[in-house]
Write an enzyme that holds these catalytic residues in place. Sequence first.
Site, PDB file in Angstrom:
ATOM      1  CB  SER A 112      -0.953   0.006   1.194  1.00 44.61           C
ATOM      2  OG  SER A 112      -0.232  -0.213   2.380  1.00 44.61           O
ATOM      3  CG  ASP A 335      -2.545   4.787   8.263  1.00 43.41           C
ATOM      4  OD1 ASP A 335      -1.342   4.498   8.451  1.00 43.41           O
ATOM      5  OD2 ASP A 335      -3.099   4.702   7.156  1.00 43.41           O
ATOM      6  CG  HIS A 338      -1.054   3.758   4.567  1.00 39.61           C
ATOM      7  ND1 HIS A 338      -1.805   3.011   5.434  1.00 39.61           N
ATOM      8  CD2 HIS A 338      -0.564   2.899   3.666  1.00 39.61           C
ATOM      9  CE1 HIS A 338      -1.772   1.741   5.066  1.00 39.61           C
ATOM     10  NE2 HIS A 338      -1.017   1.639   3.996  1.00 39.61           N
TER      11      HIS A 338
END
Length: 361
Positions: A112, A335, A338
């Site tokens: 990702s 998160d 990311h």
Amino acid sequence: MVMGAFSISVALLLLSLFHRVHSKLSYKVEQAVESGCDLYQGNWVFDKSYPLYDNSSCPFIKKEFNCQNNGRPDTDYLKYRWQPTGCNLPRFNGREFLSRLRGKSIMFVGDSLSENQWQSLTCMLHSAVPTANYTVTKTGNIFTFTFPDYNVTVLLDWNAFLVDIMGTSEGRALKLDSIEGAKVWNGIDVLIFNSWHWWTHTGRKQPWDFIQVGNKTYKDMDRLVAYEKALNTWAKWIDSNVEPKKTKVFYQGVSPDHANASMWGQPSAKECAGQTEPLHGPKYPGGPHPAELVVEKVLSTMSKPVYLLNVTTLSQLRVDGHPSVYGSGGHSSQDCSHWCLAGVPDTWNEFLYATLIQNQS
Ligand SMILES: *[C@@H]1O[C@H](CO)[C@@H](O)[C@H](O)[C@H]1NC(C)=O
Ligand SMILES: *[C@@H]1O[C@H](CO)[C@@H](O)[C@H](O)[C@H]1NC(C)=O
Ligand SMILES: *[C@@H]1O[C@H](CO)[C@@H](O)[C@H](O)[C@H]1NC(C)=O
Ligand SMILES: *[C@@H]1O[C@H](CO)[C@@H](O)[C@H](O)[C@H]1NC(C)=O
Ligand SMILES: *[C@@H]1O[C@H](CO)[C@@H](O)[C@H](O)[C@H]1NC(C)=O
Ligand SMILES: *[C@@H]1O[C@H](CO)[C@@H](O)[C@H](O)[C@H]1NC(C)=O
């Protein structure tokens, strides 16, 4: 006629780039500008002319990365530009990028974090040519973003380990010496690889049951050791399959996460929550990233030219760049791995751009 002259100069330019890269043969971080300046040494500066796009000029930012839409209240993090100490990073020019890469395919391969950079690039390009058509399709693990007017394709091959996971009668084997998934990389003009984050997963998030190398199986293994074995398999594939005149290969430096604020001297901070500005460079207090050291070691053994996008340190400084609680939208968990878009991966693509257009004259 103008077109012809232009394509010839592009061809010459690419040729001279390949000569330059190839003549060094073994891996060496190439300077993206002639001056001998290290583009990766520098610091983040506030620049009102950033970001390069926003949530309205790029309508397809994935929810997980779309921090502004998810309610992130601060905006300064959008306005930092990487300033190398001894020179300047060329400003990204999406039209120039598309013109130079006419007829070419660019593929990000990885997890990702590759998706983060792939989407950043498609946003940077789309917002540069907002009226040009584009199409997005998905086949299996491959996402294909095409600009038909420029005949440029920007692909994402979602492949977290680079090596294969195969079902066996004993369960799912992570095969460190098998790389069948590489088939789809043949014929691509620019390949940008990345892997690391999934190597750290254990328990329910670990998508394999045991590790296999040749005939030997292991219940588990030091993850950095496993990563190195897999990267060696990848390196062997590149060395025996890539034709440097056709394909340029990049490795996207390991993307750091910021889940442990003790690493940057703020033990009372709750992971990356509430961080609104970068750390002052050039050094990250937490030291080099161990996986990045593995990447550099493996690249140094290769015979084909591979350009390292050496973005680990400069991204380590961006404690403010993650979605934190503004990722999937209102989730209570953070998160810190990311990156928000617009954001830090845009800079990774500025390095990609600088490298692809270097030797411009
Ligand atoms: C990558 O960049 C960091 C920080 O500028 C530097 O310390 C390191 O030596 C670089 N790695 C390579 C392989 O050039
Ligand atoms: C986009 O970002 C701005 C803040 O930069 C925010 O006010 C707005 O709600 C966001 N969403 C949309 C759909 O524009
Ligand atoms: C697009 O590029 C491919 C690969 O270079 C080429 O084969 C094809 O003819 C091009 N298509 C158009 C419409 O220019
Ligand atoms: C975009 O695609 C549509 C349908 O394929 C076409 O009619 C239109 O002319 C294209 N627009 C541009 C700017 O190329
Ligand atoms: C696996 O083991 C078999 C028999 O034990 C042997 O014939 C074969 O060469 C081995 N393969 C590898 C890759 O080590
Ligand atoms: C966080 O980092 C500190 C300093 O490097 C280290 O001592 C500590 O063990 C780390 N905590 C976790 C949960 O990894």
